[in-house]
Each structure stands twice: as structure tokens, then as C-alpha cells.
Design a protein around this motif. Structure first.
Motif, PDB file in Angstrom:
ATOM      1  N   ILE A   7       0.834  -1.217   0.000  1.00 54.59           N
ATOM      2  CA  ILE A   7       0.000   0.000   0.000  1.00 54.59           C
ATOM      3  C   ILE A   7       0.862   1.259   0.000  1.00 54.59           C
ATOM      4  N   GLU A   8       0.279   2.289  -0.588  1.00 54.44           N
ATOM      5  CA  GLU A   8       0.910   3.603  -0.607  1.00 54.44           C
ATOM      6  C   GLU A   8      -0.105   4.586  -0.055  1.00 54.44           C
ATOM      7  N   SER A   9       0.305   5.343   0.971  1.00 57.45           N
ATOM      8  CA  SER A   9      -0.610   6.317   1.581  1.00 57.45           C
ATOM      9  C   SER A   9       0.098   7.642   1.752  1.00 57.45           C
ATOM     10  N   SER A  10      -0.696   8.706   1.666  1.00 51.74           N
ATOM     11  CA  SER A  10      -0.115  10.049   1.762  1.00 51.74           C
ATOM     12  C   SER A  10      -1.001  10.943   2.611  1.00 51.74           C
ATOM     13  N   TYR A  11      -0.381  11.955   3.210  1.00 46.03           N
ATOM     14  CA  TYR A  11      -1.115  13.062   3.817  1.00 46.03           C
ATOM     15  C   TYR A  11      -0.961  14.230   2.837  1.00 46.03           C
ATOM     16  N   PHE A  18       5.346   3.599   1.236  1.00 45.00           N
ATOM     17  CA  PHE A  18       5.832   3.308  -0.118  1.00 45.00           C
ATOM     18  C   PHE A  18       5.861   1.790  -0.315  1.00 45.00           C
ATOM     19  N   GLY A  19       4.726   1.214  -0.617  1.00 46.83           N
ATOM     20  CA  GLY A  19       4.683  -0.234  -0.836  1.00 46.83           C
ATOM     21  C   GLY A  19       4.770  -1.025   0.460  1.00 46.83           C
ATOM     22  N   MET A  20       4.008  -0.605   1.437  1.00 51.15           N
ATOM     23  CA  MET A  20       3.997  -1.268   2.753  1.00 51.15           C
ATOM     24  C   MET A  20       3.295  -2.638   2.641  1.00 51.15           C
ATOM     25  N   THR A  21       3.976  -3.664   3.096  1.00 52.36           N
ATOM     26  CA  THR A  21       3.419  -5.016   3.019  1.00 52.36           C
ATOM     27  C   THR A  21       3.503  -5.679   4.392  1.00 52.36           C
ATOM     28  N   LEU A  22       2.434  -6.351   4.748  1.00 52.80           N
ATOM     29  CA  LEU A  22       2.347  -6.913   6.103  1.00 52.80           C
ATOM     30  C   LEU A  22       1.298  -8.010   6.102  1.00 52.80           C
ATOM     31  N   GLU A  23       1.520  -9.035   6.914  1.00 47.56           N
ATOM     32  CA  GLU A  23       0.528 -10.104   6.976  1.00 47.56           C
ATOM     33  C   GLU A  23       0.373 -10.582   8.415  1.00 47.56           C
ATOM     34  N   VAL A  24      -0.857 -10.818   8.819  1.00 45.25           N
ATOM     35  CA  VAL A  24      -1.125 -11.407  10.141  1.00 45.25           C
ATOM     36  C   VAL A  24      -2.006 -12.625   9.925  1.00 45.25           C
ATOM     37  N   MET A  51      -7.818   6.531   6.621  1.00 42.21           N
ATOM     38  CA  MET A  51      -7.299   7.232   5.447  1.00 42.21           C
ATOM     39  C   MET A  51      -7.252   6.228   4.290  1.00 42.21           C
ATOM     40  N   GLN A  52      -7.403   6.737   3.106  1.00 42.36           N
ATOM     41  CA  GLN A  52      -7.488   5.858   1.934  1.00 42.36           C
ATOM     42  C   GLN A  52      -6.119   5.696   1.289  1.00 42.36           C
ATOM     43  N   PRO A  53      -5.605   4.466   1.211  1.00 38.29           N
ATOM     44  CA  PRO A  53      -4.368   4.278   0.457  1.00 38.29           C
ATOM     45  C   PRO A  53      -4.631   4.537  -1.039  1.00 38.29           C
ATOM     46  N   HIS A  54      -3.646   5.129  -1.716  1.00 40.20           N
ATOM     47  CA  HIS A  54      -3.869   5.392  -3.143  1.00 40.20           C
ATOM     48  C   HIS A  54      -3.164   4.355  -4.010  1.00 40.20           C
ATOM     49  N   GLY A  62      -9.820 -12.493   3.345  1.00 38.41           N
ATOM     50  CA  GLY A  62     -10.059 -12.645   1.908  1.00 38.41           C
ATOM     51  C   GLY A  62     -10.906 -11.553   1.281  1.00 38.41           C
ATOM     52  N   LYS A  63     -11.423 -10.630   2.110  1.00 39.38           N
ATOM     53  CA  LYS A  63     -12.286  -9.570   1.572  1.00 39.38           C
ATOM     54  C   LYS A  63     -11.488  -8.270   1.489  1.00 39.38           C
ATOM     55  N   ARG A  64     -11.556  -7.633   0.339  1.00 43.19           N
ATOM     56  CA  ARG A  64     -10.835  -6.374   0.164  1.00 43.19           C
ATOM     57  C   ARG A  64     -11.484  -5.296   1.030  1.00 43.19           C
ATOM     58  N   ILE A  65     -10.698  -4.652   1.874  1.00 47.53           N
ATOM     59  CA  ILE A  65     -11.274  -3.647   2.787  1.00 47.53           C
ATOM     60  C   ILE A  65     -10.718  -2.245   2.538  1.00 47.53           C
ATOM     61  N   SER A  66      -9.757  -2.140   1.612  1.00 42.58           N
ATOM     62  CA  SER A  66      -9.089  -0.839   1.482  1.00 42.58           C
ATOM     63  C   SER A  66      -9.984   0.261   0.953  1.00 42.58           C
ATOM     64  N   ASP A  67     -11.160  -0.076   0.432  1.00 44.85           N
ATOM     65  CA  ASP A  67     -12.055   1.003   0.006  1.00 44.85           C
ATOM     66  C   ASP A  67     -13.348   1.032   0.823  1.00 44.85           C
ATOM     67  N   LEU A  68     -13.338   0.346   1.960  1.00 46.23           N
ATOM     68  CA  LEU A  68     -14.529   0.358   2.819  1.00 46.23           C
ATOM     69  C   LEU A  68     -14.432   1.494   3.831  1.00 46.23           C
ATOM     70  N   PRO A  69     -15.599   2.036   4.267  1.00 47.24           N
ATOM     71  CA  PRO A  69     -15.543   3.034   5.339  1.00 47.24           C
ATOM     72  C   PRO A  69     -15.136   2.384   6.669  1.00 47.24           C
ATOM     73  N   SER A  70     -14.640   3.217   7.529  1.00 46.25           N
ATOM     74  CA  SER A  70     -14.076   2.777   8.801  1.00 46.25           C
ATOM     75  C   SER A  70     -15.009   1.872   9.611  1.00 46.25           C
ATOM     76  N   HIS A  71     -16.284   2.280   9.707  1.00 48.36           N
ATOM     77  CA  HIS A  71     -17.193   1.518  10.571  1.00 48.36           C
ATOM     78  C   HIS A  71     -17.448   0.119  10.030  1.00 48.36           C
ATOM     79  N   GLN A  72     -17.412  -0.028   8.694  1.00 48.98           N
ATOM     80  CA  GLN A  72     -17.629  -1.366   8.112  1.00 48.98           C
ATOM     81  C   GLN A  72     -16.412  -2.266   8.344  1.00 48.98           C
ATOM     82  N   ILE A  73     -15.235  -1.663   8.319  1.00 54.97           N
ATOM     83  CA  ILE A  73     -14.010  -2.434   8.581  1.00 54.97           C
ATOM     84  C   ILE A  73     -14.043  -2.940  10.029  1.00 54.97           C
TER      85      ILE A  73
END
Lengths: 233, 318
Positions: A7-11, A18-24, A51-54, A62-73
Motif C-alpha cells: 500500500i501507498e498512503s499520503s497526507y 511506499f509499498g507497505m506489506t504486512l501479513e497477520v 485514510m485511503q491508500p492510493h 479474503g475480503k478487500r477492505i481498502s475502500d470500505l468506510p471505517s465503521h464497516q471495517i
């Protein structure tokens, strides 16, 4: 369980990740360590939808959450103990706990008020006190209790022991060990290498917005130069 | 455990309000009855505003618009000879709910001063709509030929009956507010006031919660409007003017924002002071203004907050 993929995120115009990768994985305790300003909290904010990663993607079970609103996540089963605790100052301890209670993971032995108070007895004595009347340690316990009351599948703690007295820190580390023993998946952000290597299964070190080192506790303990280079230990 | 001062104040207030019709009858001054009704109607309006402003941090500068909409629906229905209260009242409440939903959906997308300005603008829009409705009296307002008819169940043209109906409805609104505030819904609203992002990150869609609170408050204010129309047997656009919304805010601040009974105390004190001071001078606001400043400066939490603080300091001493 949780997969953060490049993921890439900015303020604004200032890019932090810059391409953050992580797994739990389920039942694992994983850490994210690094010096201040490297992007730890930004990673958490991105996971939680604050905040939305770009770039890249985040998925949970298995469900993509990067475009979900906070409360749904959060409803999917991610509980956050945020940096700075952020308890609700205008609610009582009881209200802070019960307002957020739900069993998102379908836990057969869910965290309920009595169970949280038994885990943190000091909160019981302050049950009708307002959130802003608690000490820092009590606020932190309340923040953890509040997250547990959502019965999360994954618990995320962002600098949960920062600025706390050693005795309180010990209590919090003990709590995490107990949770791990119960099979709770946890992602911890902290700087206490000694405690983290005792509790966690895997560690990730973040430097300038990306993971530069990832391995087990044994590997981290065996490489003091890594600790020195990236964590300043 | 002793009851809190707030509870004692509520009991005394309602006890006093309950005997007003007797006092009016004994002293043969029906004006007391009129004054009591006005106090209680505005107390319902202030209670509703407190729900969103005191607990939810949504400072609406257009809340009186719902009082006006409630009143206008009654006025328009009566104008068209639809006087059945069982139809009029639900219609008025429904209209308030619909308008509150639309206004809330728009204004809750903003925060702080923008929220204040949008609520003010929407209310003023409705005020000017009222002014332009020549068919319904325009600027001059619309007199009601008769009060709502409840098929003999209660006669609202009988002033004591209307008084006690308002009394019961005020109690009902207070009870509803208490239930709401102590429910999870109320906790989410209060929590979102202090940290909205945190509340969202715990799993609550705060916008929906705030919109629901806004609609509930709008409907409750609409009830005040329905009662006001039946009380004055007259509706006019001034009911929706921003200064009326300002009055409601003052009542909430005076009694105690974010305290359950504060708005009731605020409305009562406001009307009493208005009556008393306007007997002294036409420019009664010149005296009321400094009084309000003193309350805001030295009694944070309003008159009720001041009492509660005194109680806790006495408890600490004792």
C-alpha cells in the motif's frame, strides 16, 4: 487473516507509505516496529479506513477492505486500541465499555462487561467515573477493554504502553500474553523489544514507509545490529 | 443514596407546573395558565434541541424551523377544514420528520461553523417560504378557526385540558430523552461528539446515528409547534425565524447544555425573566443579556450545572 499488500498512503502531497506489506495470520501475534515517523500509525490508519491508500490493497479474511468506510471495517472484526488512547471523555467507564459492545467474531465466550472488569479490576472501582477522570494507565486499560468488548477477530494496539508506568506496562504485556494464549490474533505496534520478542511470533521493522526486515523473535534477538540500525536499541 | 439536585429540581418544577391551573383559578388570573403553557411548549422545543446540541454537539441555528413546520401543518389543515387531530397531528409530525431528514442529510455533511450556517440558511429559507405563502396569510400569519378535534376525547379549546395535555407531553418528552441518552444510541451520539473518527473506527456509522438524532429532535420540536398552534390558535412565519432558534439555544445554555432537565429549567427561567423584565422596560434584553453572560461565565453547565457543582463540592467537603 489480514493482508496488507504494497500500500501507498499520503497526507496531502506528502507520501508516507511506499509499498507497505504486512501479513497477520489467525492466532498470530505480529509486531510492527520502527522509529518515529516511519509510517507505523499511518499503516494502522490505512488498515482501519481512517485514510485511503492510493496504491496497493488491504484484505481481511479474503475480503478487500481498502475502500470500505471505517465503521464497516470495524464491523468485520478488527478492534483498534489507538495511539493516545482516545477514550470518550464525556462518557462514564461503563458507558465507554457498553456503548461499543458487540460480538463481531461470533465468539462463543464473548468479552462482556463483567469479563473486562475481572481482567482490569482497577476499572471496576471507577465504573461510574467519567473517562477523563481516569489516570493514564486506567485510560489505557479502558481503551483495551473497549476494543475487547467488540470481540475482535484481530486486535490492533498502537503504542499501547507509551508513557505508562512500568507496573501498568507489565500488566498490559501480561494481558496480551493471556490473549495470545486464548488464540487472539494481535498486531502490536510498540518499541519495547524485550517484551515484544517474548510475546510475538513474528516481527516487522518499518523504515521510510516500507517493511525492511521481517522474521521471528529468535532471529531478531540473534541480530542486535538490526535492532541498533532500525530501532536505535 | 440521596437523589441528585437535578432530580429534585425536576420534581419541584413539575409539582409547581401541576398546580398552576389551580393558582390561575383561585387568583382568577388566567394569564398564569397561558404563561405556563408557553413555558412548557418552549421547554419541549428546548429539550429537543438539547438532544442534538447538548449531547450530540450539533449546534443547530435553525431548530425553530421544525416548530414552525409543525404549527403550519396544523394551520394549513385547519384552513382546509381538516381539524381531526388524529389526522392533523401525525401529518404534522411526519412532515417534520421528512424535513428534518432532508435538512439533516444536507447539514450533517458539514461540521462546526458550517453546520451552524447551513442550518440557519435552511431555516431562513423556510421562513421566507412562509412569508411568501399568501394563500396561508403570508407575513401576517394564519389564524386557526378551531383547535385540533380529538372526537370528544379531549377538548383543546378548554384551556386547562390543553394545559394538562402539554404537561403530560412534556413529561413524555423528558422520559424519551432520558431513555435515548442512556441507551447505546445516546452513548454513540455522545461519544461521536468527543471523537467521531474513533466512534467510526469502533464500528458505528456516526452519520446515520446523528441523522437519526436530528430527525427525532425535529419531530419533537414539531410537537412543540403543534401545541403552539393549538395554544395561540395562530401560526405565522416568525415561529421559524432565526431569532426563535436563538431563543431555544439561549434556553438550553441557560438551563444547562447536556443535562437532561436543563432545557426545561432554561425555558421556564427564560419566559419568567422575559415577562418580569419586559414589565420593567421595553428593552428587557438589555438586562437579560448581561445576565446570560454571567451564567455562561460563572455557571458553566448552566443553572443546573451550577447546582450540581455545588452539590458535588458539598459532598466532597462533607
Amino acid at each position: 487473516m489480514l493482508k496488507v499488500d504494497a500500500i501507498e498512503s499520503s497526507y496531502g502531497t506528502s507520501q508516507v507509505l511506499f509499498g507497505m506489506t504486512l501479513e497477520v495470520n489467525a492466532g498470530e501475534v505480529v509486531t510492527l516496529m520502527g522509529r518515529n515517523g516511519m509510517g507505523k500509525t499511518t499503516t494502522i490508519r490505512s488498515i482501519m479506513g481512517l485514510m485511503q491508500p492510493h496504491g496497493g490493497s488491504i484484505s481481511f479474511e479474503g475480503k478487500r477492505i481498502s475502500d470500505l468506510p471505517s465503521h464497516q471495517i470495524a464491523k468485520l472484526g478488527i478492534g483498534l486500541v489507538p495511539e493516545g488512547r482516545q477514550i470518550f471523555p464525556n462518557l462514564t467507564v461503563r458507558e465507554n465499555l457498553i456503548a461499543t459492545a458487540h460480538n463481531s467474531s461470533g465468539n462463543s465466550n464473548p468479552w462482556i462487561l463483567e469479563k473486562v472488569l475481572a481482567r482490569f479490576p482497577s476499572l471496576e472501582a471507577r465504573i461510574n467515573g467519567m473517562g477523563n477522570e481516569l489516570s493514564g494507565g486506567e485510560q489505557q486499560m479502558l481503551a483495551i477493554g473497549r476494543a475487547l468488548m467488540t470481540n475482535p477477530k484481530l486486535l490492533i494496539l498502537d503504542e499501547a504502553t507509551e508513557g505508562l508506568a512500568p507496573q501498568i506496562r507489565t500488566e498490559i504485556w501480561q494481558c496480551l500474553e493471556d490473549l495470545k494464549g486464548q488464540g487472539q490474533s494481535i498486531l502490536v505496534i510498540d518499541k519495547n523489544v524485550a517484551a515484544l520478542t517474548r510475546i510475538a511470533d513474528r516481527h516487522n521493522i518499518i523504515e521510510k514507509g516500507q517493511v525492511v526486515w521481517s522474521d521471528t523473535s529468535e532471529a531478531l534477538l540473534a541480530q542486535p545490529e538490526i535492532q541498533h540500525q532500525y530501532l536505535g536499541v | 443514596m440521596l437523589p441528585s439536585r437535578e432530580t429534585i429540581v425536576v420534581i419541584i418544577t413539575f409539582a409547581l407546573l401541576a398546580i398552576v391551573p389551580f393558582i390561575a383559578s383561585i387568583t382568577e388570573v388566567p394569564f398564569y395558565l397561558d404563561l405556563g403553557r408557553r413555558m412548557m411548549i418552549l421547554a419541549i422545543g428546548a429539550l429537543s434541541l438539547n438532544l442534538i446540541m447538548g449531547y450530540g454537539g450539533m449546534i443547530s441555528f435553525g431548530h425553530a424551523v421544525f416548530v414552525g413546520i409543525g404549527a403550519y401543518v396544523i394551520g394549513i389543515c385547519t384552513e382546509h377544514e381538516l381539524v381531526n387531530g388524529f389526522i392533523q397531528w401525525p401529518l404534522a409530525l411526519l412532515a417534520c420528520a421528512v424535513f428534518a431528514f432532508i435538512f439533516g442529510a444536507i447539514s450533517l455533511r458539514t461540521r462546526g461553523v458550517y453546520f451552524i450556517m447551513i442550518t440557519l440558511a435552511l431555516a431562513q429559507m423556510m421562513y421566507f417560504l412562509g412569508v411568501s405563502l399568501d394563500r396561508y396569510g403570508g407575513d401576517d400569519g394564519l389564524p386557526l378557526a378551531e383547535t385540533s378535534d380529538f372526537s370528544g376525547l379531549i377538548d383543546l379549546s378548554e384551556k386547562s385540558s390543553l394545559y394538562y395535555l402539554i404537561f403530560v407531553l412534556l413529561l413524555l418528552c423528558l422520559w424519551i430523552c432520558k431513555r435515548l441518552i442512556n441507551s447505546r444510541f445516546g452513548m454513540v451520539i455522545q461519544g461521536a461528539r468527543s471523537n467521531e473518527a474513533r466512534m467510526q473506527a469502533i464500528g458505528f456509522p456516526t452519520y446515520r446515528y446523528q441523522l437519526t438524532a436530528f430527525v427525532i429532535a425535529g419531530v419533537m420540536a414539531g410537537l412543540a409547534g403543534i401545541l403552539l398552534a393549538n395554544h395561540t390558535e395562530f401560526v405565522n412565519p416568525d415561529m421559524m425565524h432565526w431569532t426563535r432558534s436563538g431563543d431555544l439555544i439561549i434556553m438550553v445554555l441557560l438551563g444547562g447544555m447536556g443535562s437532561l432537565a436543563g432545557p426545561i429549567v432554561g425555558a421556564l427561567v427564560f419566559i419568567l425573566l422575559e415577562e418580569a423584565l419586559s414589565g420593567i422596560t421595553e428593552y428587557w434584553q438589555l438586562i437579560f443579556g448581561p445576565f446570560l453572560i454571567l451564567v455562561v461565565l460563572f455557571a458553566r453547565g448552566g443553572l443546573l450545572g451550577f447546582l450540581e457543582k455545588r452539590q458535588s463540592s458539598e459532598d466532597d467537603d462533607g
